[in-house]
Design an enzyme around this catalytic site. Structure first.
Site, short mmCIF file in Angstrom:
data_model
loop_
_atom_site.label_atom_id
_atom_site.label_comp_id
_atom_site.label_asym_id
_atom_site.label_seq_id
_atom_site.Cartn_x
_atom_site.Cartn_y
_atom_site.Cartn_z
N LYS A 162 0.83 -1.23 0.12
CA LYS A 162 0.09 -0.04 -0.07
C LYS A 162 0.95 1.17 0.12
O LYS A 162 1.89 1.48 0.91
CB LYS A 162 -0.85 0.09 1.35
N GLN A 220 7.24 4.04 3.97
CA GLN A 220 5.75 3.83 3.67
C GLN A 220 5.80 2.42 4.66
O GLN A 220 4.67 2.20 5.30
CB GLN A 220 5.17 3.34 2.25
N LYS A 237 5.60 3.55 8.36
CA LYS A 237 4.27 4.56 8.50
C LYS A 237 3.13 3.76 8.52
O LYS A 237 2.37 3.86 9.31
CB LYS A 237 4.38 5.57 7.39
N LYS A 261 5.47 1.82 -3.09
CA LYS A 261 5.31 3.07 -3.71
C LYS A 261 5.78 2.84 -5.16
O LYS A 261 6.17 1.82 -5.63
CB LYS A 261 6.33 4.02 -3.05
N GLY A 319 -2.51 8.29 -4.46
CA GLY A 319 -1.85 9.50 -4.81
C GLY A 319 -0.58 10.01 -3.92
O GLY A 319 -0.46 9.26 -3.00
N ASP A 320 0.00 10.79 -4.68
CA ASP A 320 1.26 11.49 -4.04
C ASP A 320 1.51 12.72 -4.74
O ASP A 320 0.60 13.13 -5.39
CB ASP A 320 2.49 10.39 -3.81
N THR A 370 -4.33 13.73 5.16
CA THR A 370 -2.95 14.00 5.35
C THR A 370 -2.52 14.98 6.14
O THR A 370 -2.21 15.00 7.37
CB THR A 370 -2.00 13.64 4.15
N SER A 385 -6.90 5.94 3.64
CA SER A 385 -6.87 5.02 2.52
C SER A 385 -7.30 3.67 2.97
O SER A 385 -8.22 2.99 2.27
CB SER A 385 -5.65 4.94 1.58
N1 GLU Z 1 1.33 9.09 -0.59
C1 GLU Z 1 0.53 8.98 0.65
C2 GLU Z 1 1.68 8.79 1.66
O1 GLU Z 1 3.08 9.29 1.36
C3 GLU Z 1 -0.59 8.20 0.71
C4 GLU Z 1 -0.62 6.70 0.29
C5 GLU Z 1 -1.90 6.11 0.37
O2 GLU Z 1 -2.79 6.61 0.73
O3 GLU Z 1 -1.84 4.77 0.19
O4 GLU Z 1 1.55 7.90 2.72
#
Ligand code: GLU
Length: 445
Positions: free
Chosen positions: A90, A111, A114, A126, A165-166, A210, A377
């Site tokens: 994810k 990630q 996190k 990612k 997204g990012d 976020t 998400s």
């Molecule tokens: N890009 C965001 C992050 O850095 C969200 C990633 C997501 O929702 O999967 O955590």
């Protein structure tokens, strides 16, 4: 660092030469892990460190598309499926000219920890491309997204890998990507992507999550010291999705946000940011921050320069990696900063983090403070799985609970390891242990 950490870090450098942001992200986590490894020899025995640094799968592909002038353009696409011990991979997709494998690996590595900190069943990954959506027409963005998905679709799925997204990938891009996935697979597989629009499987609060989450984290951190955001002067760098909703939440909690930025410079608005105007400039017109000043004459635009020269009590770097250097940290300290909270991924350099922490500034690392986006998400995935859609208030309450629990988990872990108030240590250790324990349970895979 301990021997096992040294050896593994040397291996990371040797195996992934030149990927400086990736090295930086690994180093930052390893700097916290010495005491954990001493307490838990089973991690070394099962080579957890080496395995956690090596992505499970890395995909690199060609993305051909045709621009409005009829010219064939080629970009490079990436998806790094980093770790699936806790759930399907994810993490977001980033479309920006600076994207390369090292950037995606650093983001994927962050990630993993996190996502573990959120307490939700999601692994880490990612992806993205060196495609630059800026200056492209809507049709060009659509054709690019369709071409990108024509390769990516075979690697992703609700139970496999769930992108979102990012930077450079928002609701518009997720729409084009989802449309192409649906068309190729002939499946309405909502939970294959998150950050979707509200009429086609998206979740309320995901857009805001976020930025809101980072400010909620800031509030919790200040509360632990008997303080609050009320009446504070705040700087928020960036002007994208994270920055805009960080400003919105900070203002709702009584703070005065006086500055924001993009890569061309920063705006200072001593009257407090007019968020409706900023949203119009960025989200509707897709313009630059300098356009804000044209419509708000008392505000000032400073071309180039550093936003961190503006004196504030709370700083929220919400733009991009390594945007806050040691020099910037010195400026912030001169300006009387008491807390720095990372809304972006790794926006503060290692030197700057060290200086801020030595100076007694509260510092929240992105992998804890910006986890509200990916956590929401995961809530979107839950709604998709049950074919439900929750109210704004219910979803926002869930986000608040998650941010409070991430804060508490980091604070408790830091205390347990004898460094109360060290959120970097707390986040790294708590995130690592959750992933490492799952990896041990799953055997050598
Ligand atoms: N890009 C965001 C992050 O850095 C969200 C990633 C997501 O929702 O999967 O955590």
């Amino acid at each position: 660092m301990d021997t096992a950490l040294d050896t593994t870090f040397a291996q990371v450098l040797r195996r992934s030469p030149g990927e400086v942001e990736f090295h930086q992200a690994v180093r930052e986590v390893f700097d916290s892990l010495g005491p954990v490894l001493r307490k838990n020899p089973q991690y070394a025995d099962a080579a957890v460190l080496e395995r956690i640094c090596e992505p499970e799968r890395q995909i690199i592909f060609r993305v051909p598309w045709v621009d409005d002038a009829g010219r064939v353009r080629i970009n490079r696409g990436f998806r790094v499926e980093y770790n699936s011990a806790l759930g399907p991979f994810k993490g977001g997709l980033r479309f920006h000219p600076s994207v390369n494998l090292g950037i995606i690996k650093f983001l994927g590595f962050e990630q993993v920890f996190k996502n573990a900190l959120t307490g939700m069943p999601i692994g880490g990954g990612k992806g993205g491309s060196d495609f630059d959506p800026r200056g492209c027409s809507d049709g060009e963005v659509m054709r690019f997204c369709q071409s990108f998905m024509t390769e990516l679709y075979r690697h992703i799925g609700e139970y496999t890998d769930v992108p979102a997204g990012d930077i450079g990938v928002g609701g518009r891009e997720i729409g084009y990507l989802f449309g192409q996935y649906k068309r190729i697979t002939n499946r309405y597989e909502s939970a294959v992507l998150t950050g979707k629009g509200l009429t086609w499987g998206g979740s309320l609060v995901r857009t805001e999550a976020t930025g809101y989450g980072a400010v909620l984290f800031a509030q919790e951190m200040l509360k632990a010291r008997g303080e609050s955001l009320e009446g504070r002067r705040v700087a928020v760098s960036g002007a994208g999705n994270v920055a805009i909703y960080a400003i919105e939440k900070a203002q709702a909690l009584g703070a005065r946000v006086v500055t924001f930025s993009d890569s061309s410079g920063y705006v200072v608005d001593e009257d407090g940011v007019d968020l409706d105007l900023l949203k119009d400039v960025k989200e509707v017109q897709r313009g630059r921050v300098a356009d804000y000043v044209d419509r708000r004459p008392r505000a000032e635009f400073v071309a180039g320069g550093s936003i961190w020269d503006v004196p504030v009590e709370v700083a929220l770097p919400c733009a991009t990696q390594n945007e806050l250097t040691e020099e910037d940290a010195k400026s912030l300290l001169r300006g009387g900063v008491v807390a720095v909270v990372e809304g972006a991924n790794m926006p503060t350099t290692a030197d700057a983090v060290a200086l801020l922490q030595e100076s007694g500034v509260l510092f929240a690392p992105g992998k804890a403070a910006n986890a509200g986006g990916v956590a929401t998400s995961a809530l979107e995935m839950q709604q998709n799985a049950s074919r439900d859609s929750w109210s704004f208030d219910y979803t926002a309450d869930r986000l608040t609970q998650i941010m409070v629990s991430i804060h508490d988990r980091c604070a408790q872990t830091a205390e347990e390891y004898g460094e109360p108030g060290n959120y970097v240590l707390g986040a790294n250790i708590a995130g690592f242990q959750r992933v490492a324990n799952a990896m041990l349970a799953l055997g050598i895979v």
